[in-house]
Design a protein around this motif. Structure first.
Motif, PDB file in Angstrom:
ATOM      1  N   TRP A  90       0.847  -1.199   0.000  1.00 59.22           N
ATOM      2  CA  TRP A  90       0.000   0.000   0.000  1.00 59.22           C
ATOM      3  C   TRP A  90       0.874   1.237   0.000  1.00 59.22           C
ATOM      4  O   TRP A  90       2.034   1.195   0.413  1.00 59.22           O
ATOM      5  CB  TRP A  90      -0.862   0.075   1.267  1.00 59.22           C
ATOM      6  CG  TRP A  90      -1.728  -1.094   1.536  1.00 59.22           C
ATOM      7  CD1 TRP A  90      -2.485  -1.780   0.635  1.00 59.22           C
ATOM      8  CD2 TRP A  90      -1.945  -1.717   2.812  1.00 59.22           C
ATOM      9  NE1 TRP A  90      -3.172  -2.793   1.267  1.00 59.22           N
ATOM     10  CE2 TRP A  90      -2.856  -2.768   2.607  1.00 59.22           C
ATOM     11  CE3 TRP A  90      -1.485  -1.492   4.100  1.00 59.22           C
ATOM     12  CZ2 TRP A  90      -3.311  -3.587   3.646  1.00 59.22           C
ATOM     13  CZ3 TRP A  90      -1.930  -2.301   5.122  1.00 59.22           C
ATOM     14  CH2 TRP A  90      -2.831  -3.339   4.897  1.00 59.22           C
TER      15      TRP A  90
ATOM     16  N   VAL B  29       1.355   4.196   2.075  1.00 62.22           N
ATOM     17  CA  VAL B  29       0.999   4.697   3.395  1.00 62.22           C
ATOM     18  C   VAL B  29       1.650   6.063   3.600  1.00 62.22           C
ATOM     19  O   VAL B  29       2.873   6.183   3.545  1.00 62.22           O
ATOM     20  CB  VAL B  29       1.452   3.725   4.503  1.00 62.22           C
ATOM     21  CG1 VAL B  29       1.050   4.260   5.875  1.00 62.22           C
ATOM     22  CG2 VAL B  29       0.860   2.351   4.272  1.00 62.22           C
ATOM     23  N   ASN B  30       0.834   7.058   3.804  1.00 60.69           N
ATOM     24  CA  ASN B  30       1.324   8.430   3.962  1.00 60.69           C
ATOM     25  C   ASN B  30       2.304   8.809   2.850  1.00 60.69           C
ATOM     26  O   ASN B  30       3.339   9.426   3.085  1.00 60.69           O
ATOM     27  CB  ASN B  30       1.976   8.617   5.342  1.00 60.69           C
ATOM     28  CG  ASN B  30       0.938   8.549   6.444  1.00 60.69           C
ATOM     29  OD1 ASN B  30      -0.206   8.965   6.239  1.00 60.69           O
ATOM     30  ND2 ASN B  30       1.314   8.011   7.592  1.00 60.69           N
TER      31      ASN B  30
ATOM     32  N   THR C 218      -4.308   3.606  -1.102  1.00 62.72           N
ATOM     33  CA  THR C 218      -3.611   4.660  -0.371  1.00 62.72           C
ATOM     34  C   THR C 218      -4.207   4.786   1.019  1.00 62.72           C
ATOM     35  O   THR C 218      -5.421   4.671   1.201  1.00 62.72           O
ATOM     36  CB  THR C 218      -3.737   6.035  -1.052  1.00 62.72           C
ATOM     37  OG1 THR C 218      -5.113   6.395  -1.060  1.00 62.72           O
ATOM     38  CG2 THR C 218      -3.192   6.010  -2.454  1.00 62.72           C
ATOM     39  N   ILE C 219      -3.338   4.979   1.973  1.00 56.57           N
ATOM     40  CA  ILE C 219      -3.767   5.137   3.370  1.00 56.57           C
ATOM     41  C   ILE C 219      -3.078   6.371   3.934  1.00 56.57           C
ATOM     42  O   ILE C 219      -1.859   6.522   3.793  1.00 56.57           O
ATOM     43  CB  ILE C 219      -3.384   3.895   4.202  1.00 56.57           C
ATOM     44  CG1 ILE C 219      -4.113   2.663   3.667  1.00 56.57           C
ATOM     45  CG2 ILE C 219      -3.715   4.117   5.678  1.00 56.57           C
ATOM     46  CD1 ILE C 219      -3.514   1.359   4.108  1.00 56.57           C
ATOM     47  N   TRP C 220      -3.856   7.238   4.516  1.00 58.04           N
ATOM     48  CA  TRP C 220      -3.280   8.406   5.185  1.00 58.04           C
ATOM     49  C   TRP C 220      -3.679   8.392   6.643  1.00 58.04           C
ATOM     50  O   TRP C 220      -4.858   8.260   6.973  1.00 58.04           O
ATOM     51  CB  TRP C 220      -3.764   9.699   4.530  1.00 58.04           C
ATOM     52  CG  TRP C 220      -3.138   9.928   3.180  1.00 58.04           C
ATOM     53  CD1 TRP C 220      -3.576   9.436   1.985  1.00 58.04           C
ATOM     54  CD2 TRP C 220      -1.951  10.679   2.906  1.00 58.04           C
ATOM     55  NE1 TRP C 220      -2.730   9.834   0.972  1.00 58.04           N
ATOM     56  CE2 TRP C 220      -1.738  10.601   1.504  1.00 58.04           C
ATOM     57  CE3 TRP C 220      -1.057  11.406   3.688  1.00 58.04           C
ATOM     58  CZ2 TRP C 220      -0.658  11.231   0.879  1.00 58.04           C
ATOM     59  CZ3 TRP C 220       0.010  12.037   3.058  1.00 58.04           C
ATOM     60  CH2 TRP C 220       0.212  11.947   1.666  1.00 58.04           C
ATOM     61  N   THR C 221      -2.698   8.502   7.502  1.00 57.28           N
ATOM     62  CA  THR C 221      -2.964   8.606   8.933  1.00 57.28           C
ATOM     63  C   THR C 221      -2.596  10.022   9.366  1.00 57.28           C
ATOM     64  O   THR C 221      -2.055  10.805   8.592  1.00 57.28           O
ATOM     65  CB  THR C 221      -2.107   7.604   9.728  1.00 57.28           C
ATOM     66  OG1 THR C 221      -0.738   8.000   9.630  1.00 57.28           O
ATOM     67  CG2 THR C 221      -2.254   6.189   9.194  1.00 57.28           C
TER      68      THR C 221
ATOM     69  N   LEU D 274      -1.425  -1.307  10.741  1.00 53.85           N
ATOM     70  CA  LEU D 274      -0.736  -0.014  10.692  1.00 53.85           C
ATOM     71  C   LEU D 274       0.138   0.173  11.924  1.00 53.85           C
ATOM     72  O   LEU D 274       1.300   0.562  11.831  1.00 53.85           O
ATOM     73  CB  LEU D 274      -1.759   1.128  10.616  1.00 53.85           C
ATOM     74  CG  LEU D 274      -2.492   1.288   9.283  1.00 53.85           C
ATOM     75  CD1 LEU D 274      -3.648   2.279   9.430  1.00 53.85           C
ATOM     76  CD2 LEU D 274      -1.531   1.751   8.196  1.00 53.85           C
TER      77      LEU D 274
END
Ligand SMILES: Cc1cc2nc3c(=O)[nH]c(=O)nc-3n(C[C@@H](O)[C@@H](O)[C@H](O)COP(=O)(O)OP(=O)(O)OC[C@H]3O[C@@H](n4cnc5c(N)ncnc54)[C@H](O)[C@@H]3O)c2cc1C
Ligand code: FES
Ligand code: FES
Lengths: 522, 836
Positions: A6, A8-9, A72-75, A27
């Protein structure tokens, strides 16, 4: 164990994990993104909210195996570096909004999506947007003020929408929704010790499962036939809640006392992939694109079984043809839940409190149910058998929900009592579809949730209303009729009488408002 | 939304009295309460808006909360909780757990190396239950494994055979003769009791023209901090342990751990991780968790971590005590309160925890902020097999205030007086005597001022006139407005030894390390302490680094509870800074000239702001930035420079620090502050219970729907006199959060218990208020600087949380005529009683 890649950020990352492991834990544990926190593990607190493919979701309820490669993953860590994120963080600082701070990484994700998608936030829509994010310290006032501040000084539109912008929820309020309300009382299920998804097998999401994510319906049906009894996983907002709760605290499953279980019952991580009979089998439906979306044919809306509640709220054909369903979807959970929750999941879970069922019942909706050999069609009403029981076969999958669209002269609406518009399983919810002819009620359908072991229609009351003129006296009697006709489960805490009375109030108010808005008079 | 924007600098000032100590006298020892009055004039507000020093890390996800910390090679541990709240444990077979792949160790009572029971006041809580369970949260075993899944599988494999015993669920019944004893060795189920006798209540009742007798009840309330308990313990090569955790009281945790491991305190190091909320809830349960983990870490020689699930947290952690209050109040023909007879019973659950504190506070505040000549008060806390109860934001006051302020409203109604007027007639006044014999003369008694401010702000008169009083409006809703008032003793009072210390450590580049014996619990203490030190040293806040509480590096400051952090920590910081300035003074004098001799020592100190070495910081009430009259004679620290008060000559702090290095002067100063003396005579229930008090008033507006009985709180106003709001934005934040949590006691929050077992385990059924359900909140800050507080500050954390419930139920009464005497209220109850 499965492996996924993925972004990630903003960075490509790879992780290997048991397929059902919640995205939150992957995560935090595998990718060292400890911004999102676990406050509840069941979708209620929002501390785990992240943006998944641009949309806010409670990552504690997203099975990581369902998150496709390339997602896409945004934390919070990453969002804070984006221009909009920076401005939000800055506003939280300026307002002194932060106390213990544990809720804020989730608040940031929710706020980001809200400000990105909402053209004109106001106090009310901001609070609504935050309704899935609990904060015990601050009283929310300063958080809301900070967000409105960012909205006010917003940059030109061009620089917005960095993280996969999508159309926002419909602007304006659905008139059938009640105003925001005070806290409602506790809703207790028939037995406090009962698991929340009785029909679901107990699966520990931390442990490996045989996990399949077919791309086509045919593959899924073939799998289903080979593995009857496999769990079908759609959005997971019911299943992951139930599985995790059971895994976290077995005492809450109501086991009177613990007894030894053979170790073989719980395969070790190292157990060979070829020992499927010992492992739970899960078929994910989330990769089957054909199960999503809405089409209209001959006055019938065909809604893909895996269409999410969020998609229901934002679909223009539904807004026209099934406004009560849209209102119910809008009232289902907060936005991070609405992105996960699917229509079929809500119906098959068969909770008496399911919000999406009553609007479909009054519309006379039907289900298309497929299995390897073919497809059957069944009215939704006949689908329910009892408390959390349906007549879905072990080899079947719900594929489409068929909804007769509203025709000229008909009106419909949905209401929830105690309307916590967000994060609430209805205490009493009602849908009504009605048609007037020459000042009389020509046809009416009424359905209620949480007043019986299943969601129900009220045929007797409907019959009594037919051909009546809408008058204050009629509403008085309607309240009575409804109260007489419903049979709330009796051992609930909120006593049955109150629930009965409330059902009467709710239906009558809804009916009156639909009829009045048509005729401008009582 | 209309949120608090009013800051009232409306102190009532009285002339400064001469002080009894010398100009440089830094009083460290206790001094007599009542010897001084607010000394500052012109209370221009010190409202430098200071941003929280720890906020950015938290929002951006970088702050490390306990569960974010990992250690190489750590094990994960999970507890096995009691399935029965009261049972004999006939068999506890852990062998099957040990066989589960990945399980490394299983700890049971039999494996404990030293203490078996722990506790803050009474050591009655079993670290691990061995032969008997006493509540749902007793831990029978802790399983440590390579992964969480393995640990949970191990816990599930343990075989327990219980022989259920009768479950004591009613405190009254638990006190009946012959009731089974929860702790045989104590000979009774009574945990603690207190009493106050003042005047002659029997005779006073005889003079009354109206007497009301009522019963009020509250239920369990969960703290609902969003971060469940978490800790990680690392065994060190030298046999000591290092603990990082979500610990509210690191020094208490250290004591628990040392006792459980049989280690000296010096070999236990507790470092507080960023704390995700506590509200009193991480005072004790977490300490026991840490103790168990420490034993496991020493045994396995590996770091051991445990993070509770929400369900585990709700099961084991203590709740707010349910109270039953029986109250009898008498008034004379003039509407003056004459006699009060009050009995309170608190359900303590199976262990003592801080129950004595929780009932002591309402005992010594049992009249509310009213003068009552004849008082009889008896309070008690009782052992039961119900969920454990303990400290929660307010320490008994929220429950008691509900009873007290409901009764006051009921009485006003009974004698046909306006609820406001009735309060005015009976309020405490400056210098009045409380029922414990304390004269309130050492601080401004501002209850009337606080209430009037709140009423004016709400437009009370007009709104009260249009209350529904049983009749709904055309929209089907009845409107109501209600108020509640209280006073609250600051800090521990005669409950405990009240002291704190701080260390200010100037680095060679003139940046500063600050350590204080109280801890950051999310309330903003770090920021407040940093702000005080920065202002006193004339440095930007960024130059000061507040070090997280670490028991090996900072002296014990007593518990950060009872809203005492700012007052005790702030005073300690002031003293440490003053000490530091004393060290610097000769160096400064060498460079920019010595200070002039003081004109008149007493005058100078009485008015001198603490921003100089002249003021006695321990007691200074003034703001640092203003200073009219009695111009201070010390050097002034601002903008990183030090200024001569007369010549105006100045020198950079840097340079002085460099000079100190040349002189081999180590710039570290230690400051220790002890609270003014308080006293308590147990037998007679008499004494100076607290050294000062905070006054508060909450106003609530509600509408109640006639068709459903549903209550909607539309507005809550919190008016408080926190002495001085050092950081007004943070004070407002505390008030907003407190109001909302206070509202939860009245509606929404409910922890139902059946046969000793809590029926809810997570936020799906334990419902705390969400953003869209929150009413309009408003904070009113009324400032009357207190001589005992740093810069005049007292406290706000708990006052903010203890009044919303009665304000709401009073408003419901004025809307519907239905009087709620049992919390949480239910719409069905309102509906049923309203229709009748
Ligand atoms: C915080 C929170 C708030 C909520 N609030 C509300 C609310 O206000 N109102 C409300 O009604 N609900 C609410 N819910 C529940 C709601 O999210 C679910 O009912 C959701 O709609 C279920 O969909 P899913 O895709 O997540 O189901 P899943 O959990 O994936 O599945 C649920 C069940 O449906 C079965 N299933 C799913 N898809 C199919 C299919 N195509 N064919 C056959 N079987 C299928 C599954 O096997 C399973 O048994 C809430 C949930 C949470 C966590
Ligand atoms: S952890 Fe609470 S919503 Fe996910
Ligand atoms: S700041 Fe503590 S929970 Fe929100």
């Amino acid at each position: 164990m499965i492996t996924r890649q993925w972004q990630v950020n903003g960075e490509m990352r790879e992780a290997t994990f048991p397929a059902l492991k919640p995205l939150l834990h992957v995560l935090r544990e595998e990718l060292a993104a400890t911004g999102p926190k676990e406050g509840c593990g069941e979708g209620e607190c929002g501390a785990c909210t992240v943006l998944l493919n641009g949309q806010p979701v409670t990552s504690c309820l997203a099975a990581a195996g369902q998150v496709r490669d390339g997602s896409t993953i945004w934390t919070a860590e990453g969002l804070a570096r984006l221009p909009l994120g920076e401005r939000i963080v800055d506003a939280f600082m300026r307002h002194g909004a932060v106390q213990c701070g544990i809720c804020f990484p989730g608040m940031l994700a929710t706020t980001y999506a809200f400000l990105r998608d909402e053209p004109a936030p106001d106090d009310r829509s901001t609070r609504e947007a935050l309704s899935g994010n609990l904060c015990r310290c601050t009283g929310y006032s300063k958080i809301v003020a900070a967000i409105l501040d960012v909205a006010r000084e917003r940059e030109p539109a061009g620089s917005r929408g960095r993280v996969g912008a999508q159309p926002g929820p419909p602007a304006g309020e659905d008139p059938t929704l009640e105003t925001l309300d005070a806290l409602e009382t506790l809703e207790t299920p028939p037995s406090p010790a009962a698991p929340r998804a009785a029909s679901a097998p107990a699966i520990d999401p931390r442990e490996p499962a045989a996990f399949y994510a077919p791309r086509t319906l045919d593959e899924a049906l073939a799998l289903r036939a080979r593995r009857p009894g496999a769990a079908l996983l759609a959005g997971g907002s019911d299943l992951l809640v139930a599985w995790q709760a059971a895994a976290r605290e077995p005492l809450l499953r109501g086991a009177p006392s613990r007894t030894a279980r053979p170790a073989a019952d719980r395969p070790a991580e190292t157990a060979a992939a070829e020992a499927p009979c010992q492992r739970p089998v899960v078929i994910s439906l989330s990769d089957i694109d054909a199960l999503r979306g809405v089409a209209e044919e001959d006055g019938v809306l065909r809604i893909g079984a895996c269409t999410s509640a969020y998609e229901l709220c934002t679909n223009p054909s539904l807004a026209r043809g099934a406004p009560a369903l849209v209102a119910a979807a809008h009232a289902l959970g907060a936005r991070p839940i609405r992105h996960l929750a699917t229509l079929a999941g809500n119906l098959v879970n068969a909770s008496p409190a399911a919000d999406l069922a009553p609007p479909l019942l009054v519309a006379g909706a039907g289900l298309l149910i497929a299995k390897a050999g073919g497809t059957r069609k069944i009215p939704l009403e006949d689908f329910y058998r009892g408390y959390k029981e349906t007549n879905l076969g072990p080899d079947e999958i719900v594929t489409v929900v068929l909804v007769p669209a509203l025709v000229a002269g008909e009106r419909e609406g949905f209401r929830k009592l105690g309307t916590r518009r967000a994060q609430s399983i209805a205490k009493v919810c009602a849908a009504v579809r009605v048609r007037l002819d020459a000042g009389r009620i020509d046809a009416v359908a009424i359905a209620l949730g949480s007043v019986a072991p299943t969601t129900v229609r009220l045929p007797r009351t409907e019959e009594r209303l037919r051909s009546e003129r809408p008058t204050a006296a009629l509403w008085e009697r309607t309240r009575q009729w409804v109260a007489e006709e419903v049979h709330p489960i009796s051992d609930v805490r909120s006593n049955a009488d109150y629930r009965r009375a409330m059902a009467g109030v709710l239906v009558t108010d809804l009916l009156a408002s639909l009829v009045c808005s048509e005729h401008g008079a009582q | 939304m209309d949120i608090g924007r009013l800051q009232l600098g409306t102190s009532r000032l009285r002339p400064a009295r001469p002080r009894d100590h010398s100009r440089r006298g830094i009083r460290i020892g206790p001094h007599r309460a009542g010897s001084r009055l607010p000394a500052r004039r012109g209370s221009a507000t010190v409202t430098v808006m200071v941003q929280r020093v720890d906020a950015v890390e938290k929002v951006t996800g970088r702050a490390l909360f306990a569960d974010d910390i990992v250690a190489e090679g750590m094990l994960f541990a999970v507890p096995l909780h009691a399935a029965h709240p009261h049972a004999r444990i006939r068999v506890l077979e852990t062998a099957p757990a040990v066989e589960v792949p990945g399980v490394v160790a299983v700890l049971t009572a039999a494996d404990l190396p030293a203490a078996t029971r722990l506790g803050t006041i009474v050591r009655d809580q079993y670290i691990l239950a061995g032969d008997r369970t006493r509540y749902q949260g007793d831990v029978l075993a802790v399983v440590a494994a390579e992964t969480e899944a393995a640990a949970r599988a191990g816990a599930a494999a343990i075989r327990v055979d219980y022989q259920p015993l009768p479950v004591l669920t009613d405190p009254q019944a638990a006190l009946a003769p012959g009731a089974p004893l929860i702790h045989e060795e104590r000979g009774t189920n009574l945990i603690a009791s207190y009493r106050v006798r003042d005047g002659d209540p029997a005779r006073a009742f005889a003079t009354c023209t109206e007497i009301l007798e009522r019963e009020y009840r509250t239920s369990w309330i969960e703290h609902a901090y969003l971060e469940p308990e978490s800790a990680i313990v690392t065994p060190e090569p030298d046999g000591s342990v290092t603990v990082r955790g979500s610990v509210q009281l690191p020094f208490n945790a250290r004591r628990f751990i040392a006792q459980a491991c049989g280690l000296p305190l010096s070999r236990v190091r507790v470092i507080q991780a960023t704390l995700g909320g506590s509200f009193g809830g991480k005072d004790e349960t977490i300490n026991l968790i840490c103790a168990r983990l420490a034993v496991l870490a020493l045994r396995t020689r590996r770091p051991v971590k445990s993070t509770y699930s929400r369900e585990e947290s709700m099961r084991e952690s203590y709740k707010r005590h349910p109270f039953l209050v029986r109250s009898r109040l008498g008034v004379d023909a003039n509407g003056k309160m004459q006699a009060l007879d009050i009995e309170m019973t608190a359900d303590g659950g199976p262990y003592c925890t801080s129950s004595p504190f929780v009932i002591w506070r309402p005992t010594v505040q049992c009249t509310g902020p009213y003068v009552v000549p004849g008082v009889r008060c008896d309070t008690r806390a009782v052992y039961t097999n119900n969920p454990l109860t303990g400290a929660m934001r307010g320490f008994g006051s929220p429950q008691f205030n509900f009873a007290c302020e409901s009764m006051v409203d009921e009485m006003a109604h009974a004698i046909g007086l306006d609820p406001v007027e009735f309060r005015r007639r009976n309020f405490f006044t400056q210098g009045c005597r409380t029922h414990t014999g304390q004269h309130l003369d050492n601080h401004t008694v501002s209850i009337r001022q606080v209430m009037e401010t709140a009423l004016e702000r709400t437009g009370w008169a007009e709104k009260y006139a249009r209350c529904g009083r049983g009749t709904p409006g055309p929209d089907g809703r009845a409107y109501g407005i209600g108020l509640a008032c209280c006073y609250r003793g600051v800090s521990l009072g005669a409950e405990g030894a009240d002291f704190c210390s701080a260390i200010v450590h100037v680095q060679p580049d003139a940046s500063v390390l600050l350590q204080v014996g109280v801890s950051e619990n999310g309330q903003g203490l770090k920021t407040a302490m940093t702000h005080i030190a920065a202002t006193e040293l004339g440095l930007p806040a960024s130059q000061i680094r507040f070090l997280d509480t670490d028991t090996s590096h900072v002296p014990d400051g007593g518990p950060t509870v009872a809203s005492r952090g700012t007052i005790v920590g702030g005073n300690a910081v002031l003293i440490a800074v003053a000490r530091l300035k004393e060290m610097l003074e000769p160096l400064i004098a060498e460079r920019i000239g010595a200070l002039p001799e003081p004109r008149d020592a007493t005058e100078a100190t009485a008015a001198g702001p603490p921003g100089t070495t002249a003021g006695p910081p321990a007691t200074a009430a003034g703001p640092p930035t203003t200073g009219t009259g009695g111009e201070p004679a010390g050097y002034r620290y601002t903008g990183g420079r030090i200024h001569h008060p007369v010549t105006g000559e100045s020198i950079a702090l840097n340079e002085v620090v460099a000079a100190a290095a040349e002189h081999r002067l180590y710039l570290q100063a230690f400051g220790s502050w002890a609270a003014p003396r308080v006293s308590w005579d147990e037998e007679r229930g008499r004494g100076h219970a607290y050294f000062t008090y905070v006054y508060s008033c909450n106003v609530a507006e509600v509408t109640v729907e006639a068709a459903t009985g549903k209550v909607r709180v539309t507005r809550l106003i919190g008016a408080h006199d926190p002495g001085r709001a050092i950081n007004p934005e943070m004070v407002r934040g505390q008030i907003y959060g407190g109001l909302l949590m206070g509202m939860g006691l009245a509606l929404g929050e409910h922890y139902p218990v059946a046969e000793g077992i809590g029926q809810v385990g997570n936020f799906d059924r334990y419902r705390i208020c969400r953003a869209h359900q929150a009413p309009e909140l408003e904070a009113l800050i009324i400032e009357n600087p207190d001589p005992a507080g740093p810069w005049g500050a007292k406290s706000i954390g708990e006052p903010a949380n203890e009044l919303a419930a009665p304000a709401i139920t009073n408003a419901i009464f004025h809307a519907t005529g239905v009087r709620i005497r049992s919390l949480p209220l239910q719409p069905e109850e309102i509906l049923a009683r309203w229709q009748r």
